[in-house]
Design an enzyme around this catalytic site. Sequence first.
Site, PDB file in Angstrom:
ATOM      1  N   LYS A 126       0.878  -1.163   0.036  1.00 27.06           N
ATOM      2  CA  LYS A 126       0.118   0.083   0.013  1.00 27.06           C
ATOM      3  C   LYS A 126       0.868   1.170   0.061  1.00 27.06           C
ATOM      4  CE  LYS A 126      -2.133   3.502   2.265  1.00 27.06           C
ATOM      5  NZ  LYS A 126      -1.634   4.591   3.354  1.00 27.06           N
ATOM      6  N   ASP A 145      -5.971   0.250   0.584  1.00 26.37           N
ATOM      7  CA  ASP A 145      -6.101   0.714   2.080  1.00 26.37           C
ATOM      8  C   ASP A 145      -7.495   0.168   2.712  1.00 26.37           C
ATOM      9  OD1 ASP A 145      -8.166   2.694   1.394  1.00 26.37           O
ATOM     10  OD2 ASP A 145      -6.796   4.253   1.050  1.00 26.37           O
TER      11      ASP A 145
END
Length: 217
Positions: A126, A145
């Site tokens: 991420k 996320d």
Amino acid sequence: MSENDKLKKRAAEILKRLEKEYPAAKCHLEFRNPFELLVSTILSAQCTDARVNMIMTPLYENKYKSPDDILADGLENFRENIKSCNFFNNKAKSVLAICNILKKDYNGKVPDSLEELTKLPGIGRKSANVILGNCFGKKDVIIVDTHFKRVTGRLGLTDNDEPEKIEADLKKLIPPAKQYVFSHVIGDHGRYVCGARKPKCGVCVLNDVCPSDSLKK
DNA sequence: CTCCCGATAT
DNA sequence: ATATCAGGAG
């Protein structure tokens, strides 16, 4: 039409509506260079971007201009400065370790590949994708996320729970050139409308294409 | 799977 | 009181 084609078509419609809704969608962290975003991205885990900005923007301007500045200040001082973020102990250790690696292996610069970024302590897929997309202009990045996971799940665009599988699922549905934009408009939608606790289905522009009827009451 | 472990909205 | 906030490591 195959099942995957139907899903692709729906994903395209969702993207179209969200681009109209959030024309200025972008990263909410404040940064002036890759190093600042690298540090702020680590600090943002389980913490709001607004809080990270509140703490770090003045520090970048007045104190932490390079890895050397953070190393010179030391672990204890850095940890005190970021105390109101979550997980400050682990985050401070990660940042200091990264500063040492950047200095030793990268001449103080932030690397620009997924492989190199994810080798850094505290940087997973991420965070690496956030840096690649926002600092190095990479468009084929799906940033998974907590918002992205929740919203794409509710929209029925993935059945998976694991971030890496969600990333793979959405890469099949969204054209490479649009993946960065898609990540950000989904993020904004998650933040402003499709919230974790009380999703505002009444004002959601995706209401008629969203299969999560249980949320709508 | 657990741990990390602060601030805020509800 | 508790769920959640732009996660990642062991």
